[in-house]
Write an enzyme that holds these catalytic residues in place. Sequence first.
Site: not given
Ligand code: ADP
Ligand code: MG
Length: 619
Positions: A212, A87
């Site tokens: 975000d 991305k």
């Molecule tokens: P993106 O929008 O960049 O694709 P996401 O919103 O899916 O990413 O976020 C992914 C991140 O969130 C990863 O670094 C993951 O380790 C972290 N994450 C997911 N669950 C938790 C949690 N319970 N506590 C802390 N970090 C978390």
């Molecule tokens: Mg995202």
Amino acid sequence: MAKIGINIATGSLQQEEIIVGIDLGTTNSLVAIIHPETKQPVALKEHNSSSLVPSVIHFDEFGNVTVGEEAKKYLITEPQNTIFSAKRLMGKSYNDIKDNASFFSYKVIDDASQAMIKVQAGSKFYTPAELSSFILKELKKRAEHILKTPVNKAVITVPAYFNDAQRQATRDAGKLAGLDVLRIVNEPTAASLAYGLGLHKDSGDKTIAVYDLGGGTFDISILKISNGIFEVLSTNGDTYLGGDDIDNSIVQYWLQQAGVSEDELRTNREFAQGIRLQAEAAKIFLSANDVFDTTFNGDSLTITKQILETLVQPLVDKTIVCCTNALKDAGLKKEAIDVVVMVGGSTRVPLVKESVSRFFGKPVNDTVNPDEVVALGAAIQADILAGNNKDVLLLDITPLSLGIETMGGLMDVLIPRNSKIPNKASRQYTTHKDGQSGMKISVYQGERDMVKDNRKLSEFNLTGIPAMPAGLAKVEVSFLINADGILVVKAKELRSGVEQSIEVKAQQDLTDAELEKMLLDSITHASEDIATRALVEARTEGEQLLTTTEKFIQKNITHLSNEEMAQTATAMQALQLALTMTDKDLIHSKVEELNEISRPYAERIMDQAISTAMRGKTV
Ligand code: ADP
Ligand code: MG
């Protein structure tokens, strides 16, 4: 000025088919729909598994592609064949990302030009749109498996700061995956919709901050909703800040505790992969617990919530600086923010939530799953487009994309289909011949990549461009659709001010059946269309490189060694030959070879020219 009456069929789309909402994320992607019975948005998942699909693509030596959790296993063991963060490359040229090139552990082609980026895996080259299409194909496949029905239509989200090229690349990715992309929606807008914000046109004005924090990126967007219409007031953030940084700082902490050198991470890939996964597990566990304890390779790894918070604090502080800047750009004080929405997996860290809440001086909205909230909002937007949500003001939209013909017969879209009306868009073009005095502007409507497959609306000539070298003229073409759905096309050469006007008679309206056919054709021909586009673009790039190299050599012939001349001639011949064939990858590799050969002497000659120019001047 050319006035063209076009058919702007408006109103809601028929809901015969399901329309899904897709969050195409940097780290994770997922699909959501409106549940047919509960009418609530839900993220799709197979039994007992996560709704999240890691945005990782692995290519094996036979050209097989795997996406998601399976592909993630190869991230550290086979970095050259495992693509993550595609991305970040969408709609970018190498120049745009060169400062962060070391971030990518796979091969990003450095052709030192403005041309769109390509990634090499094995002997094949992929555009970012192609890479993203593999993720979308996987999502489509999963959704079809879960829903037991074909999925052909989607709303896809993008960051609010994405520009035209990045949005277009996202549309292309959808097309390549066999999806009709009904609309591209801003991620913060989708997240707000998931909280029910802006769903009713009479719910009053609201100012929203969407925070975000994902896996690798941080975005803060300030939005304003009035009468159900979203406006982005400002965006800010850090494209290299997210959950991955927290994982890395935990790894560093453990290495320090154990007295192990950081070199171990570079030399022992299995170890690096393993300890990173443990760090992510620790972080996630500590979002709900106080102590994490495990054994890894026979050693014990421990970390407390308190220690984690000292590691996370500097990252949170950086995001707060971005929030301050976003408010400043929007011309607002903190108190003006009515609602704060939390998005992204990393906002699950309690310290993040607390800090953001303290900064804005109010509780944050975190009741919707932060990993899913964007996809859920996209599903709500899809439902609105399907005409199922009658409370919502449905704006008039363009039924087909509008654009002009560019080099090689390509369609260059200025206003994508399903854009709001009224609307305006403009883009700059240039001449490709020395002394070129005219430019033909051909206006088309349709979704295909080659104009010959679209509908021509009008054509006119911009004449009287003063003589100048190729590439110097700046012709701005602007499209304006007024509230009545009338399209006005204008072309102006900005250096000289030459402008052209022409009357075009109104076109016959398209019937619904014709419209439907045009849309269907664009999906069924997507891969051949995009392949043709890629070939035409490669050829254009190749031809331009030949021309500029030729010119450069003529001008600097005395500065080149015989060997450099001979090597360049051979590489030029090879490229010329490749241009007569239909293999875009071959053209790209010949372009690369010629660049490799000319770069050293081009740099040397430029340096000399600069030092000559500087001589005698006081700096
Ligand atoms: P993106 O929008 O960049 O694709 P996401 O919103 O899916 O990413 O976020 C992914 C991140 O969130 C990863 O670094 C993951 O380790 C972290 N994450 C997911 N669950 C938790 C949690 N319970 N506590 C802390 N970090 C978390
Ligand atoms: Mg995202």
